[in-house]
Motif scaffolding. Structure first.
Motif, PDB file in Angstrom:
ATOM      1  N   ARG A 225     -35.832  -5.791  -4.512  1.00 30.39           N
ATOM      2  CA  ARG A 225     -34.435  -6.191  -4.714  1.00 30.39           C
ATOM      3  C   ARG A 225     -34.178  -6.751  -6.107  1.00 30.39           C
ATOM      4  O   ARG A 225     -33.026  -7.062  -6.448  1.00 30.39           O
ATOM      5  CB  ARG A 225     -34.043  -7.246  -3.657  1.00 30.39           C
ATOM      6  N   PHE A 226     -35.202  -6.883  -6.914  1.00 30.93           N
ATOM      7  CA  PHE A 226     -35.081  -7.679  -8.133  1.00 30.93           C
ATOM      8  C   PHE A 226     -34.081  -7.092  -9.128  1.00 30.93           C
ATOM      9  O   PHE A 226     -33.109  -7.751  -9.515  1.00 30.93           O
ATOM     10  CB  PHE A 226     -36.450  -7.869  -8.794  1.00 30.93           C
ATOM     11  N   ASP A 227     -34.292  -5.870  -9.543  1.00 36.45           N
ATOM     12  CA  ASP A 227     -33.396  -5.304 -10.554  1.00 36.45           C
ATOM     13  C   ASP A 227     -32.022  -4.987  -9.980  1.00 36.45           C
ATOM     14  O   ASP A 227     -31.007  -5.096 -10.677  1.00 36.45           O
ATOM     15  CB  ASP A 227     -34.009  -4.036 -11.164  1.00 36.45           C
ATOM     16  N   ALA A 228     -31.972  -4.603  -8.708  1.00 41.30           N
ATOM     17  CA  ALA A 228     -30.697  -4.241  -8.090  1.00 41.30           C
ATOM     18  C   ALA A 228     -29.806  -5.455  -7.861  1.00 41.30           C
ATOM     19  O   ALA A 228     -28.572  -5.336  -7.892  1.00 41.30           O
ATOM     20  CB  ALA A 228     -30.943  -3.525  -6.764  1.00 41.30           C
ATOM     21  N   VAL A 229     -30.402  -6.627  -7.640  1.00 36.02           N
ATOM     22  CA  VAL A 229     -29.615  -7.793  -7.249  1.00 36.02           C
ATOM     23  C   VAL A 229     -29.972  -9.044  -8.045  1.00 36.02           C
ATOM     24  O   VAL A 229     -29.119  -9.656  -8.685  1.00 36.02           O
ATOM     25  CB  VAL A 229     -29.792  -8.082  -5.741  1.00 36.02           C
ATOM     26  N   TYR A 230     -31.225  -9.464  -7.989  1.00 43.61           N
ATOM     27  CA  TYR A 230     -31.572 -10.792  -8.472  1.00 43.61           C
ATOM     28  C   TYR A 230     -31.471 -10.921  -9.985  1.00 43.61           C
ATOM     29  O   TYR A 230     -31.108 -11.990 -10.493  1.00 43.61           O
ATOM     30  CB  TYR A 230     -32.978 -11.180  -8.000  1.00 43.61           C
ATOM     31  N   HIS A 231     -31.781  -9.874 -10.717  1.00 41.46           N
ATOM     32  CA  HIS A 231     -31.759  -9.943 -12.169  1.00 41.46           C
ATOM     33  C   HIS A 231     -30.390 -10.362 -12.694  1.00 41.46           C
ATOM     34  O   HIS A 231     -30.274 -11.280 -13.517  1.00 41.46           O
ATOM     35  CB  HIS A 231     -32.161  -8.591 -12.765  1.00 41.46           C
ATOM     36  N   GLY A 232     -29.317  -9.722 -12.228  1.00 42.53           N
ATOM     37  CA  GLY A 232     -27.981 -10.039 -12.696  1.00 42.53           C
ATOM     38  C   GLY A 232     -27.230 -10.992 -11.791  1.00 42.53           C
ATOM     39  O   GLY A 232     -26.748 -12.044 -12.215  1.00 42.53           O
ATOM     40  N   HIS A 233     -27.131 -10.651 -10.525  1.00 39.27           N
ATOM     41  CA  HIS A 233     -26.322 -11.411  -9.571  1.00 39.27           C
ATOM     42  C   HIS A 233     -26.824 -12.846  -9.430  1.00 39.27           C
ATOM     43  O   HIS A 233     -26.019 -13.782  -9.322  1.00 39.27           O
ATOM     44  CB  HIS A 233     -26.359 -10.691  -8.227  1.00 39.27           C
ATOM     45  N   PHE A 234     -28.153 -13.035  -9.426  1.00 42.08           N
ATOM     46  CA  PHE A 234     -28.735 -14.362  -9.276  1.00 42.08           C
ATOM     47  C   PHE A 234     -29.210 -14.952 -10.607  1.00 42.08           C
ATOM     48  O   PHE A 234     -29.895 -15.968 -10.618  1.00 42.08           O
ATOM     49  CB  PHE A 234     -29.901 -14.322  -8.284  1.00 42.08           C
ATOM     50  N   TYR A 274     -23.421  -8.448  -3.265  1.00 42.75           N
ATOM     51  CA  TYR A 274     -22.267  -8.451  -4.157  1.00 42.75           C
ATOM     52  C   TYR A 274     -20.938  -8.646  -3.428  1.00 42.75           C
ATOM     53  O   TYR A 274     -19.960  -9.081  -4.037  1.00 42.75           O
ATOM     54  CB  TYR A 274     -22.231  -7.161  -4.983  1.00 42.75           C
ATOM     55  N   VAL A 275     -20.890  -8.336  -2.141  1.00 44.41           N
ATOM     56  CA  VAL A 275     -19.645  -8.512  -1.393  1.00 44.41           C
ATOM     57  C   VAL A 275     -19.634  -9.842  -0.646  1.00 44.41           C
ATOM     58  O   VAL A 275     -18.649 -10.590  -0.684  1.00 44.41           O
ATOM     59  CB  VAL A 275     -19.418  -7.341  -0.419  1.00 44.41           C
ATOM     60  N   VAL A 276     -20.708 -10.160   0.045  1.00 37.46           N
ATOM     61  CA  VAL A 276     -20.728 -11.376   0.870  1.00 37.46           C
ATOM     62  C   VAL A 276     -20.754 -12.642   0.014  1.00 37.46           C
ATOM     63  O   VAL A 276     -20.105 -13.634   0.340  1.00 37.46           O
ATOM     64  CB  VAL A 276     -21.925 -11.337   1.839  1.00 37.46           C
ATOM     65  N   HIS A 277     -21.458 -12.617  -1.098  1.00 34.36           N
ATOM     66  CA  HIS A 277     -21.562 -13.808  -1.949  1.00 34.36           C
ATOM     67  C   HIS A 277     -20.344 -13.890  -2.868  1.00 34.36           C
ATOM     68  O   HIS A 277     -20.446 -13.783  -4.087  1.00 34.36           O
ATOM     69  CB  HIS A 277     -22.842 -13.771  -2.775  1.00 34.36           C
ATOM     70  N   ASP A 278     -19.178 -14.124  -2.282  1.00 29.23           N
ATOM     71  CA  ASP A 278     -17.959 -14.077  -3.073  1.00 29.23           C
ATOM     72  C   ASP A 278     -17.800 -15.273  -4.009  1.00 29.23           C
ATOM     73  O   ASP A 278     -17.023 -15.218  -4.957  1.00 29.23           O
ATOM     74  CB  ASP A 278     -16.729 -13.929  -2.172  1.00 29.23           C
ATOM     75  N   ALA A 279     -18.543 -16.352  -3.773  1.00 26.75           N
ATOM     76  CA  ALA A 279     -18.501 -17.464  -4.723  1.00 26.75           C
ATOM     77  C   ALA A 279     -19.184 -17.093  -6.033  1.00 26.75           C
ATOM     78  O   ALA A 279     -18.821 -17.601  -7.104  1.00 26.75           O
ATOM     79  CB  ALA A 279     -19.171 -18.697  -4.119  1.00 26.75           C
ATOM     80  N   ILE A 280     -20.158 -16.191  -5.970  1.00 26.34           N
ATOM     81  CA  ILE A 280     -20.865 -15.740  -7.164  1.00 26.34           C
ATOM     82  C   ILE A 280     -20.173 -14.526  -7.769  1.00 26.34           C
ATOM     83  O   ILE A 280     -20.081 -14.392  -8.995  1.00 26.34           O
ATOM     84  CB  ILE A 280     -22.334 -15.405  -6.823  1.00 26.34           C
ATOM     85  N   ASN A 281     -19.680 -13.637  -6.917  1.00 24.71           N
ATOM     86  CA  ASN A 281     -19.045 -12.387  -7.364  1.00 24.71           C
ATOM     87  C   ASN A 281     -17.678 -12.258  -6.693  1.00 24.71           C
ATOM     88  O   ASN A 281     -17.515 -11.486  -5.746  1.00 24.71           O
ATOM     89  CB  ASN A 281     -19.944 -11.194  -7.013  1.00 24.71           C
ATOM     90  N   PRO A 282     -16.680 -13.027  -7.152  1.00 29.95           N
ATOM     91  CA  PRO A 282     -15.402 -13.078  -6.433  1.00 29.95           C
ATOM     92  C   PRO A 282     -14.638 -11.764  -6.396  1.00 29.95           C
ATOM     93  O   PRO A 282     -13.807 -11.556  -5.509  1.00 29.95           O
ATOM     94  CB  PRO A 282     -14.612 -14.147  -7.203  1.00 29.95           C
ATOM     95  N   THR A 283     -14.907 -10.847  -7.296  1.00 23.34           N
ATOM     96  CA  THR A 283     -14.202  -9.566  -7.272  1.00 23.34           C
ATOM     97  C   THR A 283     -14.711  -8.649  -6.173  1.00 23.34           C
ATOM     98  O   THR A 283     -14.014  -7.719  -5.760  1.00 23.34           O
ATOM     99  CB  THR A 283     -14.345  -8.827  -8.609  1.00 23.34           C
ATOM    100  N   GLY A 284     -15.942  -8.869  -5.697  1.00 27.09           N
ATOM    101  CA  GLY A 284     -16.524  -7.993  -4.690  1.00 27.09           C
ATOM    102  C   GLY A 284     -16.895  -6.627  -5.216  1.00 27.09           C
ATOM    103  O   GLY A 284     -17.218  -5.725  -4.426  1.00 27.09           O
ATOM    104  N   VAL A 285     -16.884  -6.448  -6.523  1.00 26.74           N
ATOM    105  CA  VAL A 285     -17.261  -5.158  -7.104  1.00 26.74           C
ATOM    106  C   VAL A 285     -18.776  -4.984  -6.986  1.00 26.74           C
ATOM    107  O   VAL A 285     -19.548  -5.873  -7.355  1.00 26.74           O
ATOM    108  CB  VAL A 285     -16.828  -5.070  -8.580  1.00 26.74           C
ATOM    109  N   VAL A 286     -19.197  -3.827  -6.484  1.00 23.39           N
ATOM    110  CA  VAL A 286     -20.625  -3.523  -6.305  1.00 23.39           C
ATOM    111  C   VAL A 286     -21.066  -2.593  -7.430  1.00 23.39           C
ATOM    112  O   VAL A 286     -20.462  -1.534  -7.627  1.00 23.39           O
ATOM    113  CB  VAL A 286     -20.876  -2.858  -4.936  1.00 23.39           C
ATOM    114  N   PRO A 287     -22.091  -2.949  -8.174  1.00 23.83           N
ATOM    115  CA  PRO A 287     -22.525  -2.096  -9.285  1.00 23.83           C
ATOM    116  C   PRO A 287     -23.097  -0.771  -8.800  1.00 23.83           C
ATOM    117  O   PRO A 287     -23.714  -0.705  -7.733  1.00 23.83           O
ATOM    118  CB  PRO A 287     -23.599  -2.934  -9.982  1.00 23.83           C
ATOM    119  N   LEU A 288     -22.901   0.254  -9.583  1.00 26.03           N
ATOM    120  CA  LEU A 288     -23.437   1.571  -9.236  1.00 26.03           C
ATOM    121  C   LEU A 288     -24.923   1.670  -9.546  1.00 26.03           C
ATOM    122  O   LEU A 288     -25.653   2.385  -8.877  1.00 26.03           O
ATOM    123  CB  LEU A 288     -22.674   2.659  -9.990  1.00 26.03           C
ATOM    124  N   GLY A 289     -25.389   0.978 -10.566  1.00 27.92           N
ATOM    125  CA  GLY A 289     -26.797   1.023 -10.941  1.00 27.92           C
ATOM    126  C   GLY A 289     -27.586  -0.097 -10.276  1.00 27.92           C
ATOM    127  O   GLY A 289     -27.034  -0.884  -9.501  1.00 27.92           O
TER     128      GLY A 289
END
Length: 334
Positions: A225-234, A274-289
C-alpha cells in the motif's frame, strides 16, 4: 488522539479465540464461522493471506466488506442488495451488537463471526492469523507452510513487533498526526525502521529464516500500500517503495508468491483511503496512479536462496468468487 497530537490506535479488541479444544466456547468447526475482511484494510489483508496459504477456503468462508464505509461500520455495499449473502447484514456493526448490545468500541476487520448466532467471535487481528496457522491445523491443506515455527518464534516476535510499532502503525501515526511534532517523530521512526529493513533484506530473501513466516505476512500489507497510499496521502514521502532496491524487490517477490498478490485490489485500497479519510482528502478525489504493472516485473530474489513454503507447496488458485481484478482495473461501485 493524545494531548500532544500523536495518533494512538485503540487496541481494545474482542479477544475470544476459536481453538481446536474450544476452551473459549468456540471450537474449530468447518462451515461454522465466517471471516470478514475488507480488501482495503492492511490488518484484514493478513488474515486473507494466511487463510489462502493454509488452504482453508473450503472450511472458513469469507465475506468481503466494501471500501466505502461510514463512521459506524464497514458495509457490504459490493454485495447484491448491499447485504452479506451468508450473514444477511448490511453492516458489520450488526454482528458486533449481537455479541455485545450497546457495543461502543471500534468495528474493525478482520472479524470472525459465528454464523449460527450472527455474533462476532473475535476481531483480534494478531491472534487470528496465529490461530489460523495452528488451531485450524486439522483442516489445513496438504503442503500448508509453517508460518510460526517454534525455533524462530522469538526472532519473529521481535521483528514483527518492531514492524508493527514503527511501520504498520507508524504510517498511520504519520497520516493522522494532529501536530507537527507528533508527525515529525512518527516520520523519523518510520524511516529509521524502513532503513533497517532495507539493510536486513539486502542479503536475505525473507525477514526470518529462509522461508515465509508471520513476519513477512505482517510487513507485506503495508509495503504493498505504500506508494499507492502512504507515500502521499499519509505524508510518508521521503522516498517511494520503488526507490528502495531491497524492499522493492522483496515486496515484488512476495506479491508474485501465490497467496499474497492474489489478495490485493489496488482500486479498493485507494478508494478507501482517499474517500473515507475526508479530513485528510476533503475533495474525495482518488488518484489514478501509480501504475501497478511494476509489481509483476522480475525481482531476482531467487538468487538469495530460500524457499517460500519450506517443505510445503504453493496454494492453488483462489476460488472464482474471491479473485481480485487484474492489475489496472479501477472501478468501484459505491
Amino acid at each position: 488522539m493524545s494531548s500532544d497530537g500523536s495518533y494512538e490506535r485503540d487496541r481494545a479488541y474482542i479477544g475470544t479465540r476459536i481453538t481446536a479444544d474450544g476452551r473459549d466456547g468456540y471450537p474449530v468447526e468447518p462451515g461454522r464461522y465466517r471471516l470478514i475482511i475488507a480488501r482495503a484494510c492492511p490488518w484484514a489483508n493478513r488474515s486473507a493471506i494466511v487463510r489462502r496459504l493454509m488452504g482453508l477456503e473450503g472450511v472458513l468462508s469469507m465475506g468481503i466488506a466494501g471500501p466505502l464505509h461510514d463512521e459506524r461500520s464497514w458495509l457490504f455495499h459490493l454485495d447484491p442488495g448491499g447485504r452479506d449473502p451468508v450473514l444477511g447484514i448490511e453492516g458489520l456493526r450488526e454482528a458486533f451488537l449481537r455479541r455485545e448490545p450497546g457495543y461502543s468500541r471500534g468495528v474493525t476487520v478482520p472479524a470472525i463471526v459465528d454464523v449460527p448466532t450472527g455474533r462476532v467471535v473475535t476481531n483480534d487481528f494478531e491472534q487470528v492469523t496465529l490461530d489460523l496457522g495452528s488451531e485450524w491445523a486439522a483442516h489445513q491443506r496438504d503442503g500448508a507452510p509453517e508460518l510460526y515455527p517454534e525455533r524462530w518464534r522469538d526472532e519473529i516476535d521481535d521483528v514483527a513487533g518492531a514492524i508493527y510499532r514503527d511501520v504498520n502503525n507508524g504510517v498511520y501515526q504519520c497520516g493522522f498526526a494532529g501536530s507537527q511534532r507528533a508527525y515529525d517523530a512518527a516520520y523519523r521512526r518510520l524511516w529509521e525502521r524502513l532503513d533497517w529493513l532495507e539493510a536486513r533484506l539486502e542479503g536475505r530473501r525473507y525477514l526470518v529464516g529462509d522461508t515465509v513466516t508471520e513476519a513477512d505476512v505482517r510487513l507485506f500489507p503495508t509495503l504493498v500500500r505504500f506508494d499507492a497510499v502512504y507515500h502521499g496521502h499519509f505524508k510518508c514521502n521521503r522516498q517511494k517503495l520503488t526507490e528502495l532496491p531491497a524492499l522493492w524487490a522483496y515486496a515484488r517477490d512476495l506479491f508474485q508468491t501465490p497467496g499474497f498478490g492474489d489478495t490485493i485490489d489496488f482500486a479498493q485500497i485507494k478508494a478507501h483511503y482517499y474517500v473515507v479519510h475526508d479530513a485528510i482528502n476533503p475533495t474525495g478525489v482518488v488518484p489514478l496512479g501509480p501504475d501497478p504493472s511494476g509489481w509483476l516485473t522480475p525481482h531476482g530474489r531467487e538468487e538469495l536462496g530460500g524457499r517460500p513454503f519450506g517443505d510445503g507447496t504453493p496454494p492453488g488458485p483462489p476460488p472464482p468468487s474471491e479473485r481480485v481484478p487484474p492489475l489496472g482495473s479501477a472501478a468501484i461501485e459505491g
